[in-house]
Design a protein around this motif. Structure first.
Motif, PDB file in Angstrom:
ATOM      1  N   PHE A   1       0.829  -1.204   0.000  1.00 57.35           N
ATOM      2  CA  PHE A   1       0.000   0.000   0.000  1.00 57.35           C
ATOM      3  C   PHE A   1       0.867   1.259   0.000  1.00 57.35           C
ATOM      4  N   LEU A   2       1.952   1.247   0.752  1.00 58.40           N
ATOM      5  CA  LEU A   2       2.860   2.393   0.766  1.00 58.40           C
ATOM      6  C   LEU A   2       3.435   2.626  -0.626  1.00 58.40           C
ATOM      7  N   SER A   3       3.863   1.556  -1.278  1.00 61.48           N
ATOM      8  CA  SER A   3       4.399   1.669  -2.635  1.00 61.48           C
ATOM      9  C   SER A   3       3.344   2.202  -3.598  1.00 61.48           C
TER      10      SER A   3
ATOM     11  N   ALA B   1       0.455  17.603  -0.748  1.00 59.29           N
ATOM     12  CA  ALA B   1       1.356  16.556  -1.231  1.00 59.29           C
ATOM     13  C   ALA B   1       2.633  16.501  -0.404  1.00 59.29           C
ATOM     14  N   ARG B   2       3.138  17.638   0.022  1.00 62.21           N
ATOM     15  CA  ARG B   2       4.332  17.638   0.883  1.00 62.21           C
ATOM     16  C   ARG B   2       4.044  16.939   2.205  1.00 62.21           C
ATOM     17  N   ARG B   3       2.865  17.211   2.764  1.00 69.15           N
ATOM     18  CA  ARG B   3       2.491  16.520   4.002  1.00 69.15           C
ATOM     19  C   ARG B   3       2.380  15.016   3.764  1.00 69.15           C
ATOM     20  N   LEU B   4       1.818  14.660   2.625  1.00 70.17           N
ATOM     21  CA  LEU B   4       1.665  13.243   2.286  1.00 70.17           C
ATOM     22  C   LEU B   4       3.022  12.562   2.168  1.00 70.17           C
ATOM     23  N   MET B   5       3.980  13.208   1.502  1.00 70.12           N
ATOM     24  CA  MET B   5       5.303  12.604   1.336  1.00 70.12           C
ATOM     25  C   MET B   5       6.050  12.508   2.663  1.00 70.12           C
ATOM     26  N   GLU B   6       5.870  13.494   3.530  1.00 73.21           N
ATOM     27  CA  GLU B   6       6.461  13.401   4.860  1.00 73.21           C
ATOM     28  C   GLU B   6       5.896  12.211   5.619  1.00 73.21           C
ATOM     29  N   ARG B   7       4.598  12.018   5.469  1.00 75.44           N
ATOM     30  CA  ARG B   7       3.967  10.888   6.149  1.00 75.44           C
ATOM     31  C   ARG B   7       4.437   9.566   5.555  1.00 75.44           C
ATOM     32  N   GLN B   8       4.651   9.513   4.252  1.00 81.62           N
ATOM     33  CA  GLN B   8       5.170   8.299   3.626  1.00 81.62           C
ATOM     34  C   GLN B   8       6.508   7.890   4.246  1.00 81.62           C
ATOM     35  N   GLN B   9       7.362   8.853   4.508  1.00 80.07           N
ATOM     36  CA  GLN B   9       8.672   8.537   5.091  1.00 80.07           C
ATOM     37  C   GLN B   9       8.541   7.999   6.514  1.00 80.07           C
TER      38      GLN B   9
END
Length: 721
Positions: free
Chosen positions: A56-58, A104-112
């Motif tokens: 799901f992360l991918s 999107a920046r918040r989303l990418m931070e959360r992905q990490q």
């Protein structure tokens, strides 16, 4: 049995909210980002097996990349051109970009953060992702051989100086940027090392049984820089990845459409950079030269403190660890097909048959075409192809039929985004076999899913047709939920022929008997059906609408649903992704509720049920399935189909089994709130949550039952008319 909690629960108390003018709609792009947040949250869901959470992360990262290369790229172009035209929700392109980039920046931070949590959890299950500092001497010796034999031959180190200008980095290109110093005289060198896409992102290391150890490829490259730059010492480095505008522009008057698409595909690789991801803390000189040479502004640069290329984590979803994956599931072969010893034509002649993929195997669609290719009584096959697999058994069957002398017509859609090159290859393969290949319209995509087989039976010709909601793609059919209907209905056979004639000859059919199509007719029929329910409500009759789709963003249809709600129609929607409709607002949509299902399978089927003077579910309902979402592109700029179901068993299967289970789901459902947020259903007081995916895996479809009968198949009993 299917619980009826969602069906019988009262609609939420309406919320007072300003919905004048454009305020009555959610923004399309922000709604899509909200969907991708739900995908990411499945990666945090501890009820999901660990490696499925990694998947799901991918997926969330892959989705976001495609979103930027297509949707954001288009908005960026509009904003740069000074376009200030507002979308239906009132936001200009520049305003949308600002909100998108922030979310999107918040989303990418959360992905990490999710990535780090999953890596820690994987370590506890003996799956390890290492860095250079964790390697043993034995590891280094093993990696030396891996590097020299499998990686070194395909590397191209590139110096950056006046004699070696900054190289072109293609779309999705991933590279190392290096600061080096020559040991002999301290001379400095800047260089790039593109990471080859032709090799795996993660290198597997030897380990004991039950242990899996991986090293990211960039770590392997940094470990062996001396092989690439002998005599130099590394003084600084960073990694970066670019995304480029990937939308295609094709000349409307192109004489050779295939050739035009081939040229456009080459342009795509060189589109403008729309996003640059770069390692946090990158050396300032490297960051400056990358920024300058790629022509990006600060607003397009994303600094990543962690892994760049989260989409590549799919490589770590290991089949050898079934304990960390979904329990295995084998799709069912319909009992009626088994009763007829695999003869698809005999099974279809008995009566219409609706299959629910992936719960019923997509192999039946493949078998239908393979049987047609080998049957001496079959004289013609016509087929639409939007997306299909690289080694497609469907294309192979069509080629076999053409080579056997049958009349084969294949409508290949070249504009299927990111599958254009594959579709060009398939079209040429079909032409070599002798099939007649057509490409439909330049202005419209052909998204309809139709297969037609004409068979000589005695003195007459019988047309067997397959109508679907999903692509003719055997691989994605394992995870996409879709409907497939097989029929030898004369009316639908004639309709299929008329649609194929429209696609090949451009002559719009004057009449369709059991079908409506876009770009003309379908939208109007949907609005008429919605308005008919509103009229039932105003006349004091029961009035209800159930619908399921991937996206709802066609604003005329949304306004029709608002009007129906105001008339008293109870509207329940299952919308996986984008939704521009605001539910539960007093005076506007208090009779509308919307949920999104995100789980093991990707919800993809499009269904619409109208009470027709009765509550749902009901035998009186008018029931449709479609290839189209309720979006402007589907209803105005694509060739799509909307099929009404008349067979009582097929109708019962869709309304009382498929839709009822989707409505009742609580395990994978998110409920859309009036403010645009989504609330997940909590388990009941006993910790139980009903999963429609589990229900469908455990229970056969009604119309696929054979001699065993359908009476014992769990479904919701018909409501009183």
């Amino acid at each position: 049995m299917i619980p009826s909690d969602f069906l019988t629960a009262p609609f939420p108390r309406p919320v007072e909210m300003n919905v004048d003018g454009p305020n009555r709609f959610f923004n399309r792009e922000l709604s899509w980002l909200a969907f991708n947040w739900r995908v990411l949250q499945e990666a945090e869901n501890t009820r999901v097996p660990l490696l499925e959470r990694l998947r799901f992360l991918s997926i969330s990262a892959t989705n976001l990349d495609e979103f930027y290369t297509v949707r954001v790229a288009g908005l960026r172009e509009l904003a740069q051109a000074g376009n200030t035209t507002a979308a239906a929700d009132g936001l200009t392109p520049a305003e949308q970009l600002k909100l998108i980039n922030a979310d999107a920046r918040r989303l990418m931070e959360r992905q990490q953060k999710v990535y780090q949590a999953l890596i820690d959890a994987m370590r506890d299950t003996e799956i390890h992702v290492l860095d250079r500092s964790m390697l043993t001497e034995a590891d280094r010796a093993y990696l030396e051989d891996v590097f020299l034999e499998q990686v070194f031959p395909i590397l191209t180190p590139l110096a950056i100086d006046p004699a070696h200008p900054f190289p072109f980095i293609p779309n999705t290109g991933f590279s190392l940027a290096l600061q080096l110093e020559r040991r002999s005289d301290k001379r400095r060198l800047q260089a790039l090392l593109p990471v080859p896409a032709q090799t795996d992102r993660f290198v597997r290391l030897p380990a004991d049984d039950g242990v899996a150890r991986f090293l990211p490829l960039e770590e392997l490259l940094l470990l062996h820089l001396q092989r690439l730059f002998p005599g130099y010492a590394l003084t600084g480095s960073c990694t970066f990845r670019v995304l480029r505008d990937s939308d295609l522009e094709v000349e409307d008057e192109a004489e050779d459409l295939v050739r035009e698409f081939e040229i456009a595909l080459k342009r795509r690789r060189r589109g403008e950079v729309v996003r640059l991801k770069i390692s946090a803390g990158a050396p300032a000189p490297l960051r400056a030269i990358i920024k300058r040479e790629l022509g990006v502004g600060e607003e397009e640069i994303i600094e990543i403190d962690g892994l760049i290329g989260v989409a590549d984590l799919k490589e770590l979803v290991l089949d050898e660890r079934p304990d960390l994956l979904w329990p295995s599931f084998t799709p069912r072969v319909p009992e009626r097909v088994q009763d007829h010893e695999g003869d698809m034509f005999a099974a279809i002649r008995q009566k219409d048959m609706l299959l629910h993929h992936p719960y019923e195997t997509f192999d039946m669609v493949v078998r239908f075409l393979q049987q047609a290719a080998r049957d001496p009584d079959v004289v013609a096959i016509k087929q639409t192809l939007y997306r299909t697999s690289t080694q497609s058994p469907i294309v192979d069957a069509l080629c076999e039929a053409a080579e056997d002398g049958k009349s084969v017509t294949a409508l290949v859609e070249l504009k299927a985004r990111f599958d254009e090159a594959a579709n060009i290859r398939q079209s040429r393969k079909l032409e070599r076999a002798g099939a007649h290949v057509v490409y439909g319209f330049v202005a419209y995509k052909t998204h309809a899913k139709i297969s037609s087989v004409v068979r000589r039976e005695g003195t007459r010709l019988v047309t067997y047709t397959h109508w679907g909601t999903g692509n003719y793609h055997p691989i994605t059919a394992r995870i996409y939920t879709d409907l497939s209907m097989f029929t030898c209905s004369k009316a639908l056979g004639r309709d299929a022929t008329r649609v194929f004639n429209y696609l090949s000859g451009y002559a719009h059919p004057e009449v369709l008997e059991n079908l409506s199509i876009s770009p003309s007719g379908m939208k109007e029929q949907l609005i008429e059906l919605i308005e008919a329910e509103a009229e039932n409500a105003r006349a004091g009759r029961p009035a209800a609408i159930w619908a399921k789709m991937n996206a709802l963003i066609e604003y005329d249809v949304i306004d029709a649903l608002y009007a129906a709600s105001q008339a008293g129609v109870k509207v329940s929607l299952v919308i996986r992704g984008i939704c521009g409709l605001k539910p539960g607002i007093a005076g506007l949509s208090e009779n509308i509720r919307v949920k999104s299902i995100v789980g093991r399978f990707l919800e993809h089927s499009r269904i619409a049920c109208f009470g027709n003077g009765a509550d749902l579910p009901s035998e009186r309902a008018r029931v449709f399935f479609s290839s189209a979402d309720w979006m402007g592109r589907n209803l105005k700029r694509r060739v799509e189909t909307l099929i009404e179901c008349h067979n009582p068993t097929v109708k019962a299967q869709i309304v009382s089994q498929i839709m009822a289970a989707n409505m009742a789901d609580t395990a994978q459902s998110w409920v859309l709130q009036p403010d645009g947020t989504f609330t997940r259903y909590p388990p009941d007081e006993d910790g139980y949550a009903f999963s429609c995916h589990r229900f469908f895996m455990e229970n056969p479809s009604l119309s696929g039952r054979g001699s065993a009968g359908a009476a014992d198949v769990p479904h919701l009993a018909h409501a009183k008319d």
